[in-house]
Design an enzyme around this catalytic site. Structure first.
Site, PDB file in Angstrom:
ATOM      1  N   ASP A  88       0.416   6.151  -9.687  1.00 20.44           N
ATOM      2  CA  ASP A  88       0.667   7.294 -10.565  1.00 20.44           C
ATOM      3  C   ASP A  88       0.663   8.547  -9.702  1.00 20.44           C
ATOM      4  O   ASP A  88       0.310   8.516  -8.522  1.00 20.44           O
ATOM      5  CB  ASP A  88      -0.363   7.338 -11.702  1.00 20.44           C
ATOM      6  CG  ASP A  88       0.158   8.132 -12.905  1.00 20.44           C
ATOM      7  OD1 ASP A  88       1.238   8.747 -12.802  1.00 20.44           O
ATOM      8  OD2 ASP A  88      -0.531   8.129 -13.955  1.00 20.44           O
TER       9      ASP A  88
ATOM     10  N   CYS B 278     -16.786 -16.425 -20.566  1.00 21.06           N
ATOM     11  CA  CYS B 278     -16.323 -16.107 -19.217  1.00 21.06           C
ATOM     12  C   CYS B 278     -17.461 -16.398 -18.228  1.00 21.06           C
ATOM     13  O   CYS B 278     -18.602 -16.616 -18.639  1.00 21.06           O
ATOM     14  CB  CYS B 278     -15.860 -14.651 -19.144  1.00 21.06           C
ATOM     15  SG  CYS B 278     -17.194 -13.466 -18.945  1.00 21.06           S
TER      16      CYS B 278
HETATM   17  N1  GUN Z   1      -1.365   8.254 -17.474  1.00 19.15           N
HETATM   18  C1  GUN Z   1      -1.601   8.279 -18.815  1.00 19.15           C
HETATM   19  N2  GUN Z   1      -0.642   8.984 -19.452  1.00 19.15           N
HETATM   20  C2  GUN Z   1       0.234   9.399 -18.512  1.00 19.15           C
HETATM   21  C3  GUN Z   1       1.459  10.153 -18.556  1.00 19.15           C
HETATM   22  O1  GUN Z   1       1.911  10.583 -19.623  1.00 19.15           O
HETATM   23  N3  GUN Z   1       2.103  10.361 -17.371  1.00 19.15           N
HETATM   24  C4  GUN Z   1       1.616   9.883 -16.176  1.00 19.15           C
HETATM   25  N4  GUN Z   1       2.300  10.115 -15.065  1.00 19.15           N
HETATM   26  N5  GUN Z   1       0.473   9.194 -16.108  1.00 19.15           N
HETATM   27  C5  GUN Z   1      -0.200   8.940 -17.265  1.00 19.15           C
HETATM   28 ZN    ZN Z   2     -17.607 -12.643 -21.072  1.00 17.82          ZN
END
Ligand code: GUN
Ligand code: ZN
Length: 486
Positions: free
Chosen positions: A90, A278
């Site tokens: 991200d 688990c």
């Molecule tokens: N992580 C959670 N929501 C978003 C979003 O709208 N854009 C980005 N780039 N990362 C996120």
């Molecule tokens: Zn568990």
């Protein structure tokens, strides 16, 4: 259209797909555990053991810290995290949405993701929150579109590029944004800024956002629901077309001493028994976890196990063709999820376009099932058979059946169909013998439609006590309605 995503099985608008990345093929739907490069409660190299095929981390966190940045630039992202499979990164947009600013430009963070060898990169989109003014959404969307266009020009090969769909809670803006992004041709389409909807259990609004975005995208594009990691909503989100999820929840919930299940979350304090088998739960008691020095890690492990367990069940349900049964089951875990289910079925005409034409069976799980896409499909295709002469429509076999040219079975919520089709999907559905109002109504409406489509035939409808409904009055105007006699 890029061919990096191949769909191999379908059910409702859900699918099992294969996403090709520089570090290998990923089977979807899947959830990407979020790795915080600063704190690895569970190490990346262990993630495969839980079922993870792809990880996600934040390139902005790496970019901002000298040691991490230098290491990633020198040895690559995969070496930094210690994982040789696909990794999505991200961009810092989430930090942008929380702190209002970030110390990086779109161009810088995109090029950085490329340089460190990310498999799927994300531009610096603006996550516009729900319910803000339309003018704010439009102006932020314009900036997002500029940045995404810029990113698309920078990334020409190697790394896959994600194009986040924004548009807040405006359905038309989500759809329009998705359509414009589709023309720019991204590899993955995350649906952005939905975390606030999920945090406040606004599942009906979440369904609106997902379906309107999907309407603007090509049906074969992979879709990522940004920030969705709670297993209780996987089935619903997959059924309306989401392929990728990411979970920071496993770690965030563990930090808060919360224990995830597919039906909701427990606070560890309230747990006296562990409803899970688990490796963590079968080797500890609730008391032992509460008192363990590594309580947070144990919880994080359990949370990951149940997260992947649910995703495997979702995939099995797609293969079996009973994903909607699983959705209906899961959505009974919380009234707000039930609202999400009802909202999803308000889009049955859209779902019907993607739903497979044959499944093993159809289980009636409650009044919502009357609105399943299969019922609508039957109604839409009723003109495919013609009925002439005399016809009896009855639920239970009568002694007079043989006197009619045609025998039709009345089976709510479907309506009337030729008795010969009784063993064929979807008419072989398992339904309740005392149907609820929704099922009877849907069945009678379909029956009225069938009668109107066949004006040459003469219909007798055998009414039973369990099918009494105001619509019978309407039916009596076009058919001979008689009481059932044993
Ligand atoms: N992580 C959670 N929501 C978003 C979003 O709208 N854009 C980005 N780039 N990362 C996120
Ligand atoms: Zn568990």
């Amino acid at each position: 259209m890029s061919t990096i995503f191949e769909i191999v099985h379908k059910d409702a608008a859900g699918r099992i797909g294969r996403l090709t990345t520089p570090h290998g093929i990923v089977e979807t739907p899947t959830v990407m555990p979020v790795i915080n490069p600063n704190i690895q409660l569970i190490k990346s190299h262990e993630m495969r053991g839980f079922g993870a095929e792809v990880l996600i981390t934040n390139s902005y966190i790496i970019y901002r810290r000298d040691e991490l940045r230098e290491c990633a630039l020198k040895n690559g992202l995969h070496s930094l995290l210690g994982f040789d499979g696909p990794i999505m990164t991200d961009s810092g947009s989430f930090q942008l949405s929380i702190y209002g600013e970030v110390e990086v430009t779109n161009e810088q963070i995109i090029k950085f993701q490329q340089k460190i060898g990310s498999d799927i990169g994300v531009p610096l989109d603006i996550p516009t929150p729900p319910d803000v003014s339309r003018s704010r959404v439009e102006s932020e969307l314009a900036t997002t579109m500029e940045r995404l266009t810029e990113a698309r020009k920078i990334v020409t090969d190697g790394m896959l590029l994600a194009g986040p769909v924004q548009g807040s809670t405006y359905k038309d803006l989500r759809e329009k944004c998705a359509r414009t992004l589709s023309e720019l041709d991204f590899d993955v389409y995350p649906l952005g800024a939905v975390v606030p909807l999920m945090e406040s259990y606004r599942y009906a609004d979440l369904v609106d956002v997902i379906v309107s975005s999907k309407k603007g995208l090509h049906p074969t594009s992979p879709v990522h629901l940004f920030g969705a990691g709670h297993p209780m909503m996987f089935a619903l989100a997959v059924a309306i077309g989401c392929d990728l999820f990411d979970s920071a929840a496993y770690a965030l919930y563990a930090k808060d001493a919360r224990y995830i299940t597919s039906n909701g979350t427990y606070h560890l304090e309230d747990l006296h028994y562990l409803p899970c088998s688990c490796p963590v739960c079968s080797s500890h008691t609730a008391e032992e976890i509460k008192n363990a020095d590594n309580r947070e890690e144990l919880l994080a492990r359990h949370n990951l196990y149940v997260t992947f367990e649910e995703m495997r069940l979702v995939k099995q349900s797609i293969k079996d063709g009973n994903l909607l049964e699983l959705v209906e089951l899961r959505c009974r875990a919380h009234p707000r999820l039930l609202e999400g289910l009802k909202q999803a079925y308000s889009y049955s005409a859209w779902l019907e376009k993607y739903d497979r034409t044959s499944k093993s069976t159809f289980f009636y799980c409650g009044s919502e099932s009357a609105n399943r896409p299969e019922i609508l499909r039957f109604s839409n295709r009723m003109d495919r058979f013609t009925i002439t002469g005399s016809a009896i429509i009855r639920a239970t076999e009568t002694k007079d059946d043989s006197k009619y040219d045609n025998v039709l079975v009345f089976k709510p919520p479907f309506g009337a169909f030729p008795v010969e089709l009784g063993e064929v999907y979807p008419f072989n559905a398992e339904v309740v013998s005392n149907p609820d109002n929704e099922a009877v109504e849907r069945g009678l409406l379909n029956t009225i439609k069938l009668i109107e489509l066949n004006p040459e035939a003469e219909f007798t409808f055998v009414i039973e006590e369990r099918f009494k409904h105001p619509l019978i009055g309407l039916l009596a105007e076009i058919a001979n309605v008689v009481e059932f006699e044993r």
